[in-house]
Design a protein around this motif. Structure first.
Motif, short mmCIF file in Angstrom:
data_model
loop_
_atom_site.label_atom_id
_atom_site.label_comp_id
_atom_site.label_asym_id
_atom_site.label_seq_id
_atom_site.Cartn_x
_atom_site.Cartn_y
_atom_site.Cartn_z
N SER A 245 0.75 -1.47 0.14
CA SER A 245 0.10 0.40 -0.23
C SER A 245 0.72 1.00 -0.11
N LEU A 246 0.81 2.09 -0.43
CA LEU A 246 0.51 3.77 -0.13
C LEU A 246 -0.06 4.41 0.07
N GLY A 247 0.37 5.34 1.54
CA GLY A 247 -1.02 5.83 2.04
C GLY A 247 0.06 7.65 2.52
N LYS A 248 -0.75 8.17 3.08
CA LYS A 248 -0.59 9.89 3.37
C LYS A 248 -1.03 9.95 4.69
N GLU A 249 -1.09 10.49 6.13
CA GLU A 249 -2.13 11.09 6.54
C GLU A 249 -1.49 12.05 7.45
N LYS A 290 -9.15 7.28 6.21
CA LYS A 290 -8.99 6.89 7.78
C LYS A 290 -9.23 8.04 8.10
N LEU A 291 -10.25 8.39 8.92
CA LEU A 291 -10.68 9.97 9.99
C LEU A 291 -10.63 9.37 11.28
N ARG A 292 -10.32 10.33 11.90
CA ARG A 292 -10.52 9.89 13.21
C ARG A 292 -11.27 11.63 14.12
N TYR A 293 -11.90 11.77 14.42
CA TYR A 293 -12.80 12.38 15.60
C TYR A 293 -12.19 12.83 16.14
N ALA A 294 -12.93 14.41 16.79
CA ALA A 294 -11.82 14.61 18.00
C ALA A 294 -12.01 14.13 19.38
N ASP A 295 -13.17 12.92 19.29
CA ASP A 295 -13.02 12.01 21.38
C ASP A 295 -12.08 11.26 20.70
N PHE A 296 -10.76 11.04 18.89
CA PHE A 296 -10.16 9.75 18.87
C PHE A 296 -10.86 8.38 18.54
N GLY A 337 -6.75 10.46 6.51
CA GLY A 337 -5.28 9.66 5.88
C GLY A 337 -6.29 8.73 4.60
N LEU A 338 -5.58 9.03 3.60
CA LEU A 338 -5.75 8.57 2.44
C LEU A 338 -4.94 7.12 1.76
N THR A 339 -5.47 5.86 1.56
CA THR A 339 -4.24 4.98 1.55
C THR A 339 -4.86 4.37 0.10
#
Length: 361
Positions: A245-249, A290-296, A337-339
């Motif tokens: 895979s190749l990704g960035k976040e 990939k998405l992480r909210y403020a509450d983790f 993030g996007l992978t």
């Protein structure tokens, strides 16, 4: 004619990033050091052993690390230095074998079944390698020696830091039996929790399960789990291991609250991922957001395409397709993030479009 018993070494540098910083700045020696940013949105990339005594770990938010260790010293990462030191270490490996499988900058598998230099054992080779690393880089490494990759990886953790441990063929299954499955490389936290829910806590518990039972709950991974519970792992050391895979976040300094801000961040990530693809002449069929909210709380969304992603715009639009159902935002977003995975070469794309026109069989 029977195959010779393989001799596999797993080398793992000790607190690599932090140790490089302590080496290059003697005032940091003996201090609890975290490589990373100390800002509110910072994350610890690596922690020295002095910091680990306070419970500081990699991937921990900097604010949490600071709470655990108020006198923690933060040092910004210098990845160009770590890469250069890693190259030195890999040059040492290459003196002994061409069969090297890097896992990251700071660890690798070596197959020394037929070493380039005559040595009496894999244990002796591991000792020489660790001594050369210390002499030439000023850093310590730990080593695990066994007859397969799984056990070598387990063994390298057994005498950390600056040690080595051997698991011989007759002791493999017995060694695995007493260990918690959560410590097995290849069994992550989610899988360990599923195993625990099924009453599987140790290697012995795992060995007690039948292959059909494991297949029912763990699918294709069942045969791997069935094998390692018996000390068996036939995976070769892969010299040219293909990238999966190749990704960035990105972790934002301030939470993002609007769709426009999030879409702008997504566009930037797609640009970085596609540039990385271009350098390697590869693309992929599976896009993961990939998405992480403020509450983790963390969400991941994926889609698999019939053809390789064609260009940056195609990647961006696929990312938007995954993001749109998550809008409007229920709360602020701290990480995106996007992978791209299911990778393949783009150097011979002639059949790609033709294949996409074929009817389903």
């Amino acid at each position: 004619m029977s195959q010779p018993v393989r001799r596999i070494i797993h080398i793992d540098m000790d607190a690599f990033y932090a140790s490089v910083e302590q080496r290059d700045a003697p005032a940091l020696k003996g201090q609890p050091v975290a490589v990373g940013r100390s800002q509110e949105r910072g994350v610890v990339a690596a922690a020295s052993y002095e910091a680990r005594k306070f419970g500081v770990r990699s991937a921990m938010p900097s604010v949490v690390a600071r709470r655990k260790c108020p006198h923690l010293v933060f040092v910004p990462p210098r990845f160009e230095v770590y890469r250069a030191v890693s190259a030195q270490i890999h040059a040492i490996f290459a003196r002994y074998t061409p069969l090297i499988q890097p896992l990251s900058l700071d660890e690798a598998y070596l197959d020394v079944t037929n070493p380039l230099l005559p040595r009496p054992s894999a244990t002796a080779i591991a000792q020489e390698i660790r001594a050369a690393i210390l002499a030439e880089t000023g850093l310590t490494a730990s080593a695990g020696i066994s007859y397969n990759k799984f056990l070598a990886k387990l063994a390298s953790d057994y005498r950390k830091p600056n040690g080595q441990f051997v698991i011989p063929p007759k002791a493999g299954a017995e060694f695995v039996a007493t260990l918690p499955v959560s410590t097995f490389h290849g069994i992550g936290p989610a899988t360990a929790a599923r195993m625990n829910a099924l009453g599987i806590y140790t290697g012995a518990d795992l060995k007690a399960q039948t292959l059909p039972f494991l297949s029912q709950y763990f699918g294709k991974a069942a045969s791997f789990y069935y094998g390692i519970a018996r000390g068996e792992d036939h995976r070769p050391v892969e010299v040219d291991r293909p990238r999966k895979s190749l990704g960035k976040e990105t972790t934002f300094e301030q939470d993002l609250h609007t769709p426009d801000a999030l879409l702008a961040a997504l566009t930037n990530l797609a640009n970085m991922v596609w540039r990385a693809c271009g350098k390697r002449h590869i693309s992929g069929r599976t896009v993961t957001l990939k998405l992480r909210y403020a509450d983790f709380t963390q969400l991941t969304r994926s889609t698999s395409l019939q053809t390789l992603v064609q260009n940056e715009a195609h990647l961006t639009e696929t990312g938007r397709f995954l993001l749109t159902p998550l809008l409007p935002l229920v709360q602020g977003v701290r990480l995106l993030g996007l992978t791209l995975s299911a990778l393949d070469s783009t150097e011979n794309p002639a059949t790609e479009t033709q294949l996409s026109l074929l009817p389903d069989l």
